[in-house]
Design a protein around this motif. Structure first.
Motif, short mmCIF file in Angstrom:
data_model
loop_
_atom_site.label_atom_id
_atom_site.label_comp_id
_atom_site.label_asym_id
_atom_site.label_seq_id
_atom_site.Cartn_x
_atom_site.Cartn_y
_atom_site.Cartn_z
N PHE A 62 38.06 41.52 36.00
CA PHE A 62 39.13 42.20 35.32
C PHE A 62 38.20 43.43 34.94
CE2 PHE A 62 41.41 38.67 33.72
CZ PHE A 62 42.54 38.40 34.81
N ASN A 63 36.86 43.75 34.62
CA ASN A 63 36.30 45.09 34.85
C ASN A 63 35.95 45.63 36.12
OD1 ASN A 63 35.96 44.58 32.17
ND2 ASN A 63 33.91 43.61 32.27
N ILE A 64 35.75 45.10 37.11
CA ILE A 64 36.42 45.89 38.44
C ILE A 64 37.34 46.01 38.59
CG2 ILE A 64 35.18 45.50 40.60
CD1 ILE A 64 33.18 43.78 39.83
N VAL A 65 38.03 45.36 38.36
CA VAL A 65 39.66 45.24 39.14
C VAL A 65 40.33 46.11 38.51
CG1 VAL A 65 41.61 44.44 40.37
CG2 VAL A 65 39.79 43.02 40.80
N GLY A 66 40.55 46.02 37.39
CA GLY A 66 41.07 46.63 35.73
C GLY A 66 42.25 46.15 35.63
N VAL A 67 42.65 46.28 34.16
CA VAL A 67 43.94 45.63 33.94
C VAL A 67 45.17 45.90 34.47
CG1 VAL A 67 44.57 44.44 31.58
CG2 VAL A 67 42.74 45.27 31.24
N MET A 85 32.99 51.02 54.08
CA MET A 85 32.76 49.67 53.77
C MET A 85 31.05 49.38 52.84
SD MET A 85 33.35 47.13 56.39
CE MET A 85 34.31 47.91 57.57
N TYR A 86 30.54 50.46 53.88
CA TYR A 86 29.12 50.67 52.17
C TYR A 86 29.56 49.90 50.99
CZ TYR A 86 25.07 51.76 49.53
OH TYR A 86 24.16 51.53 48.96
N GLN A 87 30.32 50.84 50.60
CA GLN A 87 31.11 50.33 48.78
C GLN A 87 30.77 49.07 48.55
OE1 GLN A 87 33.53 53.76 48.04
NE2 GLN A 87 31.71 54.49 47.68
N ALA A 88 32.70 48.52 49.96
CA ALA A 88 32.58 47.16 49.66
C ALA A 88 31.57 45.69 49.64
CB ALA A 88 33.77 46.80 50.49
N GLY A 89 30.18 45.83 50.59
CA GLY A 89 29.43 45.63 50.68
C GLY A 89 28.74 45.10 48.82
N GLN A 90 28.58 46.62 48.65
CA GLN A 90 28.22 47.14 47.21
C GLN A 90 28.41 45.74 46.52
OE1 GLN A 90 25.09 48.41 46.44
NE2 GLN A 90 24.44 47.49 48.49
N VAL A 91 29.66 45.80 46.67
CA VAL A 91 30.35 45.41 45.06
C VAL A 91 29.97 43.76 45.81
CG1 VAL A 91 32.71 44.24 44.68
CG2 VAL A 91 32.70 46.78 45.10
N TYR A 92 30.33 43.16 46.83
CA TYR A 92 29.94 41.86 47.09
C TYR A 92 28.59 41.21 46.49
CZ TYR A 92 30.50 37.17 49.97
OH TYR A 92 30.53 36.21 50.05
N PHE A 148 25.54 38.79 40.32
CA PHE A 148 26.30 38.37 38.48
C PHE A 148 26.05 36.45 38.84
CE2 PHE A 148 30.23 37.20 36.61
CZ PHE A 148 29.99 37.75 35.23
N GLY A 149 27.16 36.20 40.03
CA GLY A 149 26.74 34.91 40.59
C GLY A 149 25.86 34.08 40.09
N TYR A 150 24.35 34.54 40.40
CA TYR A 150 23.65 34.16 40.47
C TYR A 150 22.46 33.91 39.46
CZ TYR A 150 18.55 32.61 41.97
OH TYR A 150 17.28 31.72 41.94
N LEU A 175 37.98 38.85 47.44
CA LEU A 175 36.61 38.88 47.53
C LEU A 175 35.67 38.44 46.63
CD1 LEU A 175 35.79 41.63 50.42
CD2 LEU A 175 34.66 41.98 48.07
N ILE A 176 36.72 39.40 45.32
CA ILE A 176 34.73 39.45 44.22
C ILE A 176 35.08 37.91 43.48
CG2 ILE A 176 34.37 39.91 41.61
CD1 ILE A 176 35.79 42.48 42.48
N LEU A 177 36.00 37.51 43.30
CA LEU A 177 35.69 35.65 43.49
C LEU A 177 35.08 35.09 44.50
CD1 LEU A 177 39.22 34.51 41.76
CD2 LEU A 177 36.91 34.50 40.86
N GLU A 178 34.93 35.18 45.72
CA GLU A 178 34.12 34.15 46.29
C GLU A 178 32.53 34.85 46.45
OE1 GLU A 178 33.42 35.19 51.00
OE2 GLU A 178 34.86 34.18 50.72
#
Length: 433
Positions: free
Chosen positions: A204-209, A225-232, A238-240, A395-398
């Motif tokens: 929610f901090n990324i996507v927003g309320v 595309m570069y920014q999407a890759g950086q978010v992933y 973060f998950g690791y 995408l973020i959850l994956e």
């Protein structure tokens, strides 16, 4: 042109690694890099009329697709065939272990072979140089094989969870992802309750309320595309880190409860997960955690905030070069060469490093950088995707789940094959090429 309030999740994104004070060094370095280069992150607007990367592919594949990465080693291809056809994953697990054992034997043989040196000094030096080159190539081949096997271990967990991987997004366009509720549940049921709270905060901090409240009516995002890759990449890291910290937290919590209940005969209650799955699976996939108890006053977030500098350094680092290679393999397969994408993005706003190019017409402030980037997205000079908030959540959850499962796969692989430890000089950002 963007307004500042439209980009406010940019600063929030840099504060989502577990806790603001805990991973501030890692998060702030990423944020400062983006700010230094005057790279705005996401633009809100109308949904772009672009072709989806997988347009027309409405039917689910007959066989399980083990991730978007193309695997090259013979060992990985053997496991990949089992992964496509084996519904119980038991054969997959046994094959992976056998391949790691063969790789360990090969490593021992290669490192123990020492040819007798010749008499002449020049010939001896030449042979030594050749041996070093051969050893270097052998190490690279072993690392590639081990990393691809670990990649398939992560893929096997996703198959167990009945969650298909996101297809490659390198073609750009309008992203439409499968938003089946069971799949979304599978991406969140791998965490303890304490860790799940932090995953939600990260999301929610990324996507927003606001976007969550608007639901399907929220406007689409046009992202480079570069920014999407950086978010992933950031979410996978973060998950690791979250999984690594949570393992320590759960162990310490069990020890604390045992100390409190040392006079009580009852065993501490263990919470089981993934009850909807009834088939047997390999041991390392069966995760369980100590249920929360009122006698445990420290939350996972507070537990992480209590770490000292050395503990934080260990938590923030990938343990093996193989795990680092797995992350790079996944991100490159999804988004392409991030170094090339970054170069095109910076060229579009005519910014080099932290300084404007000499005698250029580069952006002089954030507003001009945003406008130049928008022009690059429209003209196609900067590859981009158009994605809804719901699909961005998927995408973020994956990504977070990928990083979490990678930690478990790394621990399991290291029990059979000695992975390559990552030294401080070997660590690098996932700004991939």
């Amino acid at each position: 042109m963007w307004r500042r309030k439209d980009c406010r999740w940019l600063s929030a994104l840099a504060l989502t690694l577990l806790a603001r004070d805990v991973f501030d060094a890692f998060a702030s370095s990423w944020r400062e890099d983006m700010v230094r280069q005057k790279v705005p992150l996401i633009r809100r607007g109308r949904e772009a009329l672009l072709h989806a990367a997988e347009e027309g592919d409405s039917a689910a594949p007959a066989l399980w697709s083990p991730g978007p990465a193309k695997l090259e080693t013979k060992a990985a291809r053997r496991v990949q065939k089992h992964l496509q056809y084996d519904p119980l994953l038991v054969l997959v697990d046994e094959t992976v272990k056998e391949e790691f054992k063969l790789l360990a034997a090969k490593k021992a043989k290669q490192e123990s072979s020492r040819p007798n040196p010749p008499g002449a000094m020049g010939e001896a030096l030449g042979l030594l140089s050749l041996r070093r080159r051969i050893a270097h190539i052998q190490r690279k081949e072993r690392l590639k094989t081990a990393s691809e096997l670990m990649y398939l271990m992560v893929a096997s967990m996703f198959k167990y969870l009945e969650v298909p991987f996101i297809p490659p997004l390198k073609g750009g366009g309008l992203v439409r992802l499968d938003m089946d509720g069971e799949q979304l549940r599978g991406l969140t049921e791998i965490y303890s309750m304490e860790a799940l709270e932090l995953v939600r905060d990260h999301l929610f901090n990324i996507v927003g309320v606001e976007a969550r409240k608007m639901g399907p009516e929220a406007p689409a995002l046009r992202i480079a595309m570069y920014q999407a890759g950086q978010v992933y990449a950031m979410s996978a890291l973060f998950g690791y880190y979250l999984r690594k910290a949570d393992v320590r937290y759960q162990l310490d919590k069990i020890v604390s409860l045992h100390e409190v209940e040392e006079d009580e005969p009852d065993e501490p209650e263990i919470g089981e997960t993934r009850k909807r799955h009834r088939r047997p699976v390999p041991r390392w996939m069966e995760l369980s955690w100590q249920k929360g108890d009122s006698r445990v006053d420290t939350s996972l977030k507070e537990y992480i905030q209590s770490f000292g500098p050395e503990e934080l350094r260990q938590i923030r680092s990938l343990a093996s070069a193989e795990a680092q290679a797995v992350m790079e393999l996944q991100i490159s397969a999804l988004f392409g060469n991030l170094r090339v994408l970054k170069s095109k993005l910076l060229k579009a706003i005519e910014v080099r490093g932290s300084k404007l190019q000499a005698n250029s017409k580069g952006a002089e402030n954030d507003e001009e950088a945003t406008e130049l980037l928008e022009q690059g997205l429209v003209s196609g000079r900067v590859e981009s995707i158009s994605i809804s908030y719901d699909n961005l959540r998927r995408l973020i959850l994956e990504a977070v789940a990928f990083g979490s499962v990678l930690f478990d796969a790394e621990r399991e692989a290291d029990s059979t094959y000695e992975l390559t430890p990552v030294t401080p000089s070997d660590r690098r950002d996932l700004d991939l090429g």
